[in-house]
Enzyme design. Sequence first.
Site, mmCIF file in Angstrom:
data_model
loop_
_atom_site.group_PDB
_atom_site.id
_atom_site.type_symbol
_atom_site.label_atom_id
_atom_site.label_comp_id
_atom_site.label_asym_id
_atom_site.label_seq_id
_atom_site.Cartn_x
_atom_site.Cartn_y
_atom_site.Cartn_z
ATOM 1 N N ASP A 1 0.982 -1.358 0.037
ATOM 2 C CA ASP A 1 0.378 -0.068 -0.059
ATOM 3 C C ASP A 1 0.786 1.089 -0.270
ATOM 4 O O ASP A 1 1.567 1.445 0.957
ATOM 5 C CB ASP A 1 -0.830 -0.883 1.422
ATOM 6 C CG ASP A 1 -2.097 1.192 1.266
ATOM 7 O OD1 ASP A 1 -1.617 2.106 0.618
ATOM 8 O OD2 ASP A 1 -3.002 0.959 1.722
ATOM 9 N N HIS B 1 -0.182 4.391 0.134
ATOM 10 C CA HIS B 1 -0.898 4.788 0.372
ATOM 11 C C HIS B 1 -0.643 6.345 -0.443
ATOM 12 O O HIS B 1 -0.912 7.608 0.446
ATOM 13 C CB HIS B 1 -0.286 5.055 1.522
ATOM 14 C CG HIS B 1 -2.197 5.835 2.849
ATOM 15 N ND1 HIS B 1 -3.219 4.759 2.639
ATOM 16 C CD2 HIS B 1 -1.439 6.977 3.899
ATOM 17 C CE1 HIS B 1 -3.773 5.348 3.442
ATOM 18 N NE2 HIS B 1 -3.640 6.914 3.908
ATOM 19 N N GLU C 1 -0.372 -0.987 -3.880
ATOM 20 C CA GLU C 1 -1.996 -0.301 -3.416
ATOM 21 C C GLU C 1 -1.909 1.487 -3.655
ATOM 22 O O GLU C 1 -1.306 1.873 -3.152
ATOM 23 C CB GLU C 1 -2.822 -0.823 -2.411
ATOM 24 C CG GLU C 1 -4.568 0.007 -2.408
ATOM 25 C CD GLU C 1 -4.914 -0.961 -0.681
ATOM 26 O OE1 GLU C 1 -5.554 0.023 0.126
ATOM 27 O OE2 GLU C 1 -4.449 -2.065 -0.427
ATOM 28 N N GLU D 1 -10.417 2.957 -3.014
ATOM 29 C CA GLU D 1 -11.035 3.192 -1.387
ATOM 30 C C GLU D 1 -11.170 4.318 -0.925
ATOM 31 O O GLU D 1 -11.953 4.718 -1.168
ATOM 32 C CB GLU D 1 -10.074 2.947 -0.217
ATOM 33 C CG GLU D 1 -9.034 3.413 -0.225
ATOM 34 C CD GLU D 1 -7.528 2.867 0.692
ATOM 35 O OE1 GLU D 1 -7.666 3.449 1.709
ATOM 36 O OE2 GLU D 1 -7.730 1.495 0.733
ATOM 37 N N ASP E 1 -15.266 0.956 -1.530
ATOM 38 C CA ASP E 1 -15.780 1.038 -0.521
ATOM 39 C C ASP E 1 -16.979 1.326 -0.073
ATOM 40 O O ASP E 1 -17.440 2.055 -0.783
ATOM 41 C CB ASP E 1 -15.051 2.046 0.447
ATOM 42 C CG ASP E 1 -14.201 1.920 1.706
ATOM 43 O OD1 ASP E 1 -16.153 1.708 2.467
ATOM 44 O OD2 ASP E 1 -13.886 1.321 2.551
ATOM 45 N N HIS F 1 -12.809 -2.555 -0.554
ATOM 46 C CA HIS F 1 -12.080 -2.486 0.800
ATOM 47 C C HIS F 1 -13.615 -1.905 1.495
ATOM 48 O O HIS F 1 -13.930 -1.088 1.230
ATOM 49 C CB HIS F 1 -11.353 -0.698 0.074
ATOM 50 C CG HIS F 1 -10.873 -0.068 1.300
ATOM 51 N ND1 HIS F 1 -11.386 0.549 2.739
ATOM 52 C CD2 HIS F 1 -9.723 -0.058 2.007
ATOM 53 C CE1 HIS F 1 -10.408 1.088 2.873
ATOM 54 N NE2 HIS F 1 -9.875 0.797 3.398
#
Length: 170
Positions: free
Chosen positions: A29, A31, A55, A81, A104, A131
């Site tokens: 991830d 992020h 991700e 997400e 999500d 997610h």
Amino acid sequence: GRPVEIQRMVDAIKAARERVGPDGTVMFDAHCAVPPATLIQLAAALKAYEVLFIEEPAVPGNIEVFKRLKQAIDIPLATGERDRTIWEFVPYLHERAVDVLQPDVAHCGGITAMKKIAVLAEAYQVPLAPHCTTSPLGATASLSVGASVPLLLIHETAPGALQWGEQFMN
């Protein structure tokens, strides 16, 4: 990025691969915090560890950066997400800028909206890795959509984050 920073991330992925073994699943991830040039270098160093996907390689909606990363990185890219509507997912698919979508259910508009995103992704042969870190109810809603998705890859949740809601499930 500096070589020492890249090596630190590589070492973490290597340790995860060693913990789960050859049959386990490892993802990274980013992020949205790893600059594109650094992520390209990192991805080249991660090939040996069979990462399922990277991700959030870039800030949501920054399609030009996603396209640049997609051209330079052999590891599948995943995002979604933080995207809120079906319309935010369309450019990723239309530009073929990602390999996996991660809607999500709590953020994209609920069960119906997530199902629409899944059907749209299926039209582009892009699998879903939903997610959901909200609650047991959110996880149930997300998993119910996931169960109806032919191209379901994996489902992400955070059991520790869901513990507060488990008291209501007894």
